[in-house]
Design an enzyme around this catalytic site. Structure first.
Site, PDB file in Angstrom:
ATOM      1  N   TYR A  81      43.654  45.475  27.708  1.00 47.97           N
ATOM      2  CA  TYR A  81      43.526  46.850  27.211  1.00 47.97           C
ATOM      3  C   TYR A  81      44.753  47.694  27.557  1.00 47.97           C
ATOM      4  O   TYR A  81      44.711  48.911  27.463  1.00 47.97           O
ATOM      5  CB  TYR A  81      42.273  47.501  27.808  1.00 47.97           C
ATOM      6  CG  TYR A  81      40.987  46.864  27.347  1.00 47.97           C
ATOM      7  CD1 TYR A  81      40.683  45.554  27.701  1.00 47.97           C
ATOM      8  CD2 TYR A  81      40.086  47.544  26.558  1.00 47.97           C
ATOM      9  CE1 TYR A  81      39.517  44.941  27.284  1.00 47.97           C
ATOM     10  CE2 TYR A  81      38.911  46.945  26.133  1.00 47.97           C
ATOM     11  CZ  TYR A  81      38.640  45.650  26.501  1.00 47.97           C
ATOM     12  OH  TYR A  81      37.479  45.044  26.089  1.00 47.97           O
TER      13      TYR A  81
ATOM     14  N   ASP B 148      33.649  44.275  29.546  1.00 46.79           N
ATOM     15  CA  ASP B 148      33.261  44.918  28.288  1.00 46.79           C
ATOM     16  C   ASP B 148      32.104  44.149  27.651  1.00 46.79           C
ATOM     17  O   ASP B 148      31.112  44.724  27.198  1.00 46.79           O
ATOM     18  CB  ASP B 148      34.485  44.941  27.352  1.00 46.79           C
ATOM     19  CG  ASP B 148      34.305  45.895  26.194  1.00 46.79           C
ATOM     20  OD1 ASP B 148      33.213  46.467  26.041  1.00 46.79           O
ATOM     21  OD2 ASP B 148      35.268  46.063  25.417  1.00 46.79           O
TER      22      ASP B 148
ATOM     23  N   ASP C  42      32.073  32.161  31.729  1.00 45.95           N
ATOM     24  CA  ASP C  42      31.098  31.542  30.822  1.00 45.95           C
ATOM     25  C   ASP C  42      29.829  31.167  31.578  1.00 45.95           C
ATOM     26  O   ASP C  42      28.713  31.319  31.064  1.00 45.95           O
ATOM     27  CB  ASP C  42      31.695  30.335  30.087  1.00 45.95           C
ATOM     28  CG  ASP C  42      32.595  29.491  30.956  1.00 45.95           C
ATOM     29  OD1 ASP C  42      33.312  30.044  31.791  1.00 45.95           O
ATOM     30  OD2 ASP C  42      32.583  28.255  30.801  1.00 45.95           O
TER      31      ASP C  42
ATOM     32  N   LYS D  38      38.138  33.657  35.001  1.00 46.03           N
ATOM     33  CA  LYS D  38      38.316  32.403  34.257  1.00 46.03           C
ATOM     34  C   LYS D  38      39.553  31.717  34.840  1.00 46.03           C
ATOM     35  O   LYS D  38      40.479  31.315  34.123  1.00 46.03           O
ATOM     36  CB  LYS D  38      38.476  32.707  32.758  1.00 46.03           C
ATOM     37  CG  LYS D  38      38.496  31.496  31.842  1.00 46.03           C
ATOM     38  CD  LYS D  38      37.159  30.799  31.732  1.00 46.03           C
ATOM     39  CE  LYS D  38      37.259  29.570  30.834  1.00 46.03           C
ATOM     40  NZ  LYS D  38      36.020  28.764  30.860  1.00 46.03           N
TER      41      LYS D  38
END
Lengths: 336, 110
Positions: A125, A229, A205, A172
């Protein structure tokens, strides 16, 4: 002169009518509040040419606290996001998203009590995008050590202040070994300073799957901007959807409280949009300014009306307008 | 090479400037003009810090400094730009800025 002055951005679409409902309840809370209204979003673009005029920023800087209604951001074109502009201008780096089961709101899960703490100023972002050839576009994912340390430290401080037991840091790092690896290592570094709070890390995940399967196992969940988000909306889905999802965006000096949902323009004037998300944001605002007892009273009044189920909006099986729902909460507050 | 039968749109590409990423503990004091380029904007973590008042925000030691051209430029102008800045500033990357069909192929900082 009121004890507290709050900057209010009523927002677009059904935002203003929802704010009227919430203001009615706040006025009955016994807290001495006054409101300073400010523009942002499309109305500001039409009036000033940009989504957040300097007057709005100055008002928030003066009052320190803002209630913000929904604003619309065009997808793929048009003016910049008022939300992102405000976050960046005021350095509101911590997006706090509680997801708590509410009596009377039917969801697949009960007794959920999660808080998402989303980093809110960097990651993908940071507005660093380029066409690098005529068939390749890139967006830089910016993860910084100072930005990661302060959001994770905020998450642990939040956990300590709210008597919570565990912070889960999401990443991740198995794939993005440098950027997400930095975030994870910052998590480990900060956690060492909070020995009384359990630290856990999960790959994003897996976190998504765990939230679907066993959300009751989690407590405070700290995430980089993009994962946050997505997963904070998933968390909202576990506890009644965006109609019940409040958010706070906190910085070192200023705080903004808002509903997470959009401006629902197709319902303008119909008084049917549930104001509970904005109301819960207002409850968070009351806690933030130190009015914890009033915040608890308003929360319990809202829960009582929802649990009774007689004067509630259509999204939770009722037939009332949002104004009638707000009046029922006011009656509860007066009777308490 | 096209693996799919979707024709790529033909776009007019025009070099218009350069983003140079400078490593500095503080806002770098950059020249306002370098050859055909003028200093347009400096941002930090996507937030504009120059021109105008410095926002009350966390800044890291990595600054995106955007120079735009006042007149038509070539790759050679970018080479010269880098040669001129390089002895004075520690930079991590340089990204050319192109317009595609007259529209910027790059985002603007908040």
């Amino acid at each position: 002169m009121a004890k507290y002055t709050i900057t209010v951005i009523p927002g677009e679409g059904t935002g203003p009518e929802i704010w009227e409902c919430v203001q009615m309840i706040l006025d009955a809370s016994g807290v001495d509040l006054s409101y300073e209204y400010a523009d942002a979003g499309l109305p500001a673009v039409e009036k000033y040419g940009y989504p957040v005029p300097p007057e709005t920023i100055e008002s928030i800087k003066k009052n320190k606290v803002c209630m913000k209604g929904p604003t619309t951001t065009p997808v793929g074109f048009g003016h910049k996001s008022a939300n992102v502009t405000l976050r960046k201008a005021l350095d509101l780096y911590a997006n706090v998203r509680p997801a708590r089961s509410i009596p009377g709101v039917k969801t697949p899960w009960q007794n959920i009590d999660l808080v998402g703490i989303r980093e809110n100023t960097e990651d993908s972002y940071a507005a660093i995008e380029h066409w690098v050839s005529d068939e390749v576009a890139q967006c830089l994912k910016v993860i910084t050590r100072p930005g990661s340390l302060r959001i994770i430290d905020y998450a642990f401080k939040y956990a300590r202040a709210h008597n919570r037991k565990k912070v889960t840091v999401v990443h991740k790092a198995n794939i993005m070994k440098i950027t997400d690896g930095l975030f994870l290592n910052c998590g480990r570094e900060v956690a060492a300073h909070y020995p009384n709070i359990e630290f856990q890390d999960l790959i994003v995940d897996n976190m998504a799957m765990q939230l679907a399967l066993k959300p009751y196992l989690y407590d405070v969940i700290c995430l980089p901007n993009l994962y946050g988000d997505i997963l904070t909306d998933l968390m909202a889905g576990l506890t009644g959807g965006l109609g019940f999802a409040p958010g706070a965006i906190i910085g070192d000096n200023y705080a903004m409280f808002e509903a997470v949902h959009g401006s629902t323009p197709k319902y303008i004037g119909m008084k049917r949009v549930n104001p509970s998300a904005v109301l819960q944001a207002a409850i968070m605002m009351l806690e933030h300014i130190g009015e914890k007892e009033a915040a608890q009273r308003v929360y319990h009044a809202m829960c009582a009306v929802l649990a009774e189920g007689k004067k509630v909006t259509a999204d939770v099986g009722g037939t009332c307008t949002n104004e009638e729902y707000a009046k029922a909460i006011v009656e509860r507050l007066k009777a308490a | 090479m096209s693996h799919l039968n979707y024709p790529k749109p033909v776009r007019k590409i025009e070099l218009v400037g350069v983003d140079v990423y400078i490593i500095s503990p503080e806002l770098p004091k950059l020249p306002k003009k370098v050859g055909p380029f003028h200093l347009d904007i400096i941002s930090n973590r996507g937030l504009k810090v120059y021109p105008g008042p410095t926002p009350e925000a966390l800044c890291v030691n990595w600054w995106r400094c955007r120079y735009k051209a006042d007149s038509p430029i070539t790759d050679k102008d970018v080479d010269n730009f880098v040669l001129e800045l390089s002895p004075h500033f520690w930079w991590s990357a340089v990204q050319k800025l192109w317009n595609y069909d007259g529209e910027p192929g790059f985002t603007v900082a908040y």
